[in-house]
Design an enzyme around this catalytic site. Structure first.
Site, PDB file in Angstrom:
ATOM      1  N   GLU A  98       0.921   7.484   3.784  1.00  0.00           N
ATOM      2  CA  GLU A  98       0.986   8.276   2.559  1.00  0.00           C
ATOM      3  C   GLU A  98      -0.290   8.134   1.734  1.00  0.00           C
ATOM      4  OE1 GLU A  98       3.564   4.570   1.848  1.00  0.00           O
ATOM      5  OE2 GLU A  98       3.151   5.927   3.482  1.00  0.00           O
ATOM      6  N   ARG A 123       4.663  -7.346   8.688  1.00  0.00           N
ATOM      7  CA  ARG A 123       5.988  -7.913   8.416  1.00  0.00           C
ATOM      8  C   ARG A 123       6.973  -7.639   9.549  1.00  0.00           C
ATOM      9  NH1 ARG A 123       3.388  -6.459   4.015  1.00  0.00           N
ATOM     10  NH2 ARG A 123       3.981  -4.304   4.316  1.00  0.00           N
TER      11      ARG A 123
END
Length: 181
Positions: free
Chosen positions: A105, A68
């Site tokens: 993460e 993105r």
């Protein structure tokens, strides 16, 4: 026009109203913030592009992080009359490449840029991405661009997840977040 880093009400409002949250994606326990509806809305994309362009003022090149970030970098670079550099996920570019491994993460990842054909030595670069969570991606992009000789002067993101600690991971790099949650 607001100065770089100043809150942008139009962008923050578009982000707040149009972002879609997807539970357990891409892994259990992750609440994915889908900004696709923001970018698909003409007014939302314009507001985000304007705010990010203010944050990137003074850059020579805008670097967008896969995927993105490519959309953002292209829009901002066009607005500012600059070039855009795609910082790709590993394995997407032909060799030779410069690469940087980092921890997400929820997984291990690699970013790459071409090792030839783009001279970044001494060029002022602003990194753009959609979401700042733990800061691993932005920190890796910064290290990668610096190894290529660029002067990374700032980073800007559309959405910052404050409780994930990403800002500390990229400090002391100047960071602009259009919306903090």
């Amino acid at each position: 026009m607001k100065p770089a880093g100043a809150p942008d009400d139009a962008a923050a409002e578009a982000i707040a109203s149009l972002t879609r949250e997807v539970a357990d994606f891409p892994a259990p326990g992750i609440a994915f913030k889908d900004l696709t509806p923001v970018f698909a809305d003409a007014a939302g994309l314009a507001a985000v592009t304007d705010a990010l362009a203010r944050a990137a003022a003074g850059a020579d090149v805008v670097a967008g992080v896969d995927a993105r970030g490519f959309l953002l970098a292209g829009a901002v670079a066009t607005r500012l009359g600059l070039g855009a550099l795609a910082v790709r996920k590993g394995g997407k570019l032909p060799p030779p490449v410069l690469s940087e491994s980092y921890q997400l993460e929820y997984a291990q990842a690699v970013l790459e840029i071409p090792a030839e054909g783009i001279d970044l030595a001494g060029r002022r670069v602003v990194i753009l991405d959609d979401v700042l969570a733990t800061g691993g991606t932005l920190a890796a992009a910064r290290r990668l661009l610096q190894r290529a000789g660029a002067e990374v002067v700032a980073a800007a993101v559309v959405l910052e997840l404050a409780d994930m600690g990403g800002r500390a991971a990229v400090a002391p790099l100047q960071l602009v977040s259009l919306r903090l949650i």
